[in-house]
Each structure stands twice: as C-alpha cells, then as structure tokens.
Design a protein around this motif. Structure first.
Motif, PDB file in Angstrom:
ATOM      1  N   UNK B 173       0.834  -1.208   0.000  1.00  0.00           N
ATOM      2  CA  UNK B 173       0.000   0.000   0.000  1.00  0.00           C
ATOM      3  C   UNK B 173       0.863   1.249   0.000  1.00  0.00           C
ATOM      4  N   UNK B 176       2.581   1.690  -3.337  1.00  0.00           N
ATOM      5  CA  UNK B 176       1.676   2.201  -4.365  1.00  0.00           C
ATOM      6  C   UNK B 176       1.558   3.732  -4.256  1.00  0.00           C
ATOM      7  N   UNK B 177       1.435   4.213  -3.014  1.00  0.00           N
ATOM      8  CA  UNK B 177       1.344   5.657  -2.794  1.00  0.00           C
ATOM      9  C   UNK B 177       2.628   6.339  -3.286  1.00  0.00           C
ATOM     10  N   UNK B 180       2.660   6.431  -7.085  1.00  0.00           N
ATOM     11  CA  UNK B 180       1.737   7.412  -7.651  1.00  0.00           C
ATOM     12  C   UNK B 180       2.278   8.836  -7.505  1.00  0.00           C
ATOM     13  N   UNK B 181       3.057   9.068  -6.451  1.00  0.00           N
ATOM     14  CA  UNK B 181       3.620  10.405  -6.231  1.00  0.00           C
ATOM     15  C   UNK B 181       4.869  10.629  -7.078  1.00  0.00           C
ATOM     16  N   UNK B 335      -6.220   2.286 -16.133  1.00  0.00           N
ATOM     17  CA  UNK B 335      -6.692   2.119 -14.758  1.00  0.00           C
ATOM     18  C   UNK B 335      -6.661   3.449 -14.020  1.00  0.00           C
TER      19      UNK B 335
END
Lengths: 180, 338
Positions: B173, B176-177, B180-181, B335
């Motif tokens: 998790x 993933x953050x 994305x950043x 996605x």
C-alpha cells in the motif's frame, strides 16, 4: 547510544510519513491508492504456502537429523585455518537454514563468550552479513510459482560462504586494529 | 529444486539413523552401574534402620547420577521397559536425595517403598540389553525428526505466511502511494546504470524497476519486514517478462541473489539486540559487516552471471519485452484514468 535508538525508532516512521505527505500534497488519492496496492498482499502470502512448507519441512528434518553436529566436527579444522572460533561454525551452518535458529545461536555465543569478545563480535557480523537463503528461495519462487530454479542455489550458498570467510577475517583485523 | 529437496531428505534420514546409533547407550557402561544400583537398592530396602538404608543409597550417588544422565538422552515412555527403568532411576534419585537430607526422614521410608515397587516392575519386564538401548535411541531420534518436520509445516503457515498477509498489504500500500507520487520513478532514474548491468533484459520503463528499487532500499536501511513484501512484488513484476512462467529468469535469479546475500548497510535489529546485551561496541559491527556483505554479494552476482549461462533464459527478448512493457503501461494508464 540513546541517540541511535531514537533515530532507529523514528527513521522508518519518518520515511513512511514523508511518502504519504508528499503524495498527498501532489494530489494523489492516498487512501484509494493504498488500498489498491494492499490488495495484492493477500494472494502472494497464500500462494507461497506450499513452497514454504516443502522447503522448510525438508530443512527441519535435516536439522533434527543431527547432520549439523557431524558436519560441525568435520569443518572445525577448516575453520581454525582462518582463525574461526569453534562456536562460530554451527552459526555459519545454521544461518542459511533458519533465521530464528541462528539468532538464538548468536545470542548463545554472546552469553558464553561475551557480547564484546571476538567470537561475539564476529557472530554479530556474520548474522548481519547473510540472509536465510533457503527461506528466501522458497518465498521468492513461491510468490511467482516458479518451480525450476536453474541452479541458483549454488551461487547463493557460495556467496554466503564468501561472506562468512570475509566476516571472520575482517572482524579479526578490525577487532585487533581498533577495539582491542 | 527436486534434487535439493530429495538430497535434504536423504541426508536427513541417513544422519538420523547415524545420530540415533550414536546416542545409543553403551551396555558395557550401563550394566556395571545398573548392578551397583541394584545391589544398593536391595540392601537399602532390607536395611534394619533408615540410617543404614541411607548409607547404602549414599554410596551409589555416582553411578546413579551417571545412569540418570544417560537415561535423559532416551525417549520418555517409548517402551514399557524403558519407562519403568527411567521411573526407577527417578525414584532412586529421590530416595538418595532424601537420605542425604536427614537420615530418619519419613520421606525416605516412602521413597524406599516406591523404589522397591518400581524395581520389582523392572525385573519383571526383563533385563535391559544392548538391543533395548539401541531400539530406544533410534526410536527417540525418529520421533524427534518426525515431530520437528510436521511442527515446521504448521509454523510455516502460522508464523510466516499469515503475518506476511498483513505486512504485504501494508508495505505494498505504501509503495503504491510512493509510486503514484513519482518518488519511486525518480529514484529509479538515478540508479539506471546499475540496473542496466544487473537486469539487462528489463526495459527501462517496466514497472519492475520501481519494485526492485524499493526492495533494495528496504534492504539497505535494514527494514526486514518491508524487504520481503517489496521483493515479492518485484518478483511478480519480473514474472510478466517470463515467457515460461515456471522457470526462473536471469533477472529473477539476480534479485534472489541480491536479497539472499544481503545488502544491508545499517543492521538496526542486530545493533538493537547488542544494546540489549549491554554491548559497549554495539554499532562497531557496521564497517566489518559492510565489507563482509560486499564480498558475499559480489561472489553471488559473479557466480550467478556464470551459472545462468548454463541454461536458457526464459525471459522475453528485447522486442517482446518492449511490447509487453508497453501493454502493461497502457493498462496502468487506463486504470489511472478510471
């Protein structure tokens, strides 16, 4: 020493905070992305079970058989060639097989030889410079359901061996030069 | 893997038998001690006064201690005979210690009565022979090996796989953050030359690069419980480039090698343990450890680069890899837009 402890306890927390804070500032939907990433975890953890059981059970049988004790007596002369304390040989044998077992052995060496003695020091270095090879092999291959490993275990175990020899020699030198 | 597993089992069984025989008590050692104990026990039980009985028992403390030492290596309650023998030894030890405590101790009387009853039982069951001892030792060894093996099957699930579910969820998790950043991608760009050498067949825009980078980062800062989840994620990403799916690719083997030979730079957990044992040199292990790790990782990398040439790499070639990567990235784009 207390500073190191403080650093240790806050370091990882700080990294996690910085990642989340930076992502949030940049407009990432942190909650939804976290959930999306986290979903993957379950499948992998379940997928590795058969691989883990197969390899770890074989290792457990091997350990319980007493083969380690016999190997230990055979290897003691080779160890003494590089100035390896006899208590370190079981540690070197156990390290690739069991993480918890080798940690217990390291602490046992600290208790019998002293945490700041050369064997105690070397045991810590050995413990830190190698991983539980068989566990890693089982888990990593299990996670992607790979069955044929193309002989990767050889390089892994020889890498461990090279690390242990280096650990013994470097610890002896470092201990004599700076600490004794 | 088949050979390794079969070898571990075969060596285990072979050494198990050897260890069992090795642990067998020597009848030549046991017999005289047994005779001494037998004589003293008979004398003590029939002695006219408690003091005399105590004297008899005190005289056999040495053979008794040796016998009990030997008996401790045997399985508890394997055969009726051995169990009776061991209980008798326990009883004799209790009687001997009661006799040294006070010569007219009432405990001595009951201990002697107990001892007599047990000794009669041992006699009834027949003599202890060298065969009895061998069978008992082998049986103990077999029992231990079977129990350890099945116990491990349980603990592999309960102590490794189950906790990993939570840890994987948490760290994937967070990753993933970070992805994305754009944090992971920025770091991966900086390490491109190193990746090109270690993972030559992985295209530069493939998501595996980020996962490998994160797992390396977790390893380097000694973050053990994050390293496994992140490395498994990297293995899965590399699997997208694996055409065979059941055979390890060069890149996956390299990831395995880097992780198994450990590239930890700051071993927080070991330093923590050392501090707990009030070491004055707790963090002095860092420099020797980095040197040792360097040698193990280098040896692993070089040997894997050699060994991987001996069998074909099931990974996709450059064009195929580029096509797969483009597809994955297009999927990720779609996605993200949804």
């Amino acid at each position: 020493m207390i500073w190191l402890d403080l650093f240790n306890n806050w370091f990882i927390l700080a990294i996690i905070f910085l990642i989340v804070a930076y992502a949030w500032i940049r407009g990432v939907r942190v909650y939804e992305e976290f959930i999306r990433g986290a979903k993957e975890g379950f499948d992998v953890a379940v997928l590795i079970i058969p691989y883990l059981v197969a390899i770890l059970c074989a290792v457990a049988l091997f350990r319980a058989s007493g083969a380690m004790q016999v190997l230990q007596t055979w290897l003691a002369p080779a160890g003494s060639l590089i100035g390896m304390h006899s208590s370190l040989i079981p540690l070197a044998l156990l390290k690739p097989l069991s993480g918890g077992g080798s940690r217990g052995l390291m602490i046992e060496i600290w208790e019998t030889e002293g945490v700041d003695s050369l064997p105690g020091f070397t045991a810590s270095v050995m413990q830190g410079s190698a991983e539980t090879t068989f566990y890693i092999l089982a888990v990593y291959c299990g996670a992607v359901a790979v069955r044929r490993t193309r002989g990767v275990l050889g390089p892994l175990l020889l890498g461990d061996l090279a690390g242990f020899i280096a650990a013994v020699l470097v610890s002896r030198w470092y201990f004599a030069a700076f600490l004794d | 893997m088949n050979h390794i597993l079969a070898a571990l089992f075969a060596i285990g069984i072979l050494f198990g038998v050897y260890t069992g025989l090795e642990n067998t008590l020597d009848i030549g050692e046991v017999q005289p001690r047994l005779e001494a104990v037998r004589g003293a026990v008979t004398a003590a039980v029939t002695a006219p006064t408690p003091a005399a009985a105590a004297g008899h028992l005190a005289a056999i403390s040495e053979p008794l201690a040796a016998l009990s030492d030997q008996a401790a290596r045997l399985p508890r309650g394997h055969t009726e005979r051995m169990q009776a023998f061991q209980e008798t030894l326990d009883s004799a030890l209790a009687a001997a210690s009661a006799s040294t405590a006070a010569s007219i101790d009432p405990a001595l009387a009951s201990a002697l009565a107990d001892l007599e009853a047990r000794w009669t039982r041992v006699e009834e069951l027949g003599p202890i022979t060298s065969q009895t001892l061998t069978v008992a030792a082998l049986s103990a060894q077999g029992k231990r090996m079977f129990e350890d093996t099945t116990e491990r099957a349980k603990s592999a699930v309960l102590e490794i796989a189950f906790p990993l579910i939570g840890l994987m969820a948490f760290w994937l998790g967070i990753m993933r953050v970070a992805e994305e950043a754009g944090i992971v991608q920025a770091l991966a760009r900086g390490l491109r030359p190193l990746f090109k050498f270690l993972f030559p067949k992985v295209p530069r825009d493939h998501p595996a690069n980020g996962a490998i980078l994160m797992s390396m980062a977790a390893n380097i800062i000694g973050l053990d419980n994050a390293a496994t989840p992140l490395s498994l994620k990297a293995m899965k990403e590399l699997q997208t480039l694996n055409l065979d799916k059941e055979t390890l690719t060069d890149a996956q083997g390299m990831l395995l090698t880097l992780n198994a030979t450990s590239i930890t730079l700051v071993p927080f957990s070991i330093i923590g343990y050392r501090l707990a044992y009030s070491s004055q040199l707790a963090s002095d292990i860092v420099v020797p450890m980095i040197i040792a790790t360097f040698f193990s990782t280098l040896t692993g990398i070089v040997l894997w680069k050699i060994v991987q040439r001996m069998s074909p790499d099931p990974a996709a070639g450059p064009e195929e890899a580029a096509r797969i990567t483009a597809e994955i990235n297009a999927d990720l784009q779609r996605e993200a837009h949804r």
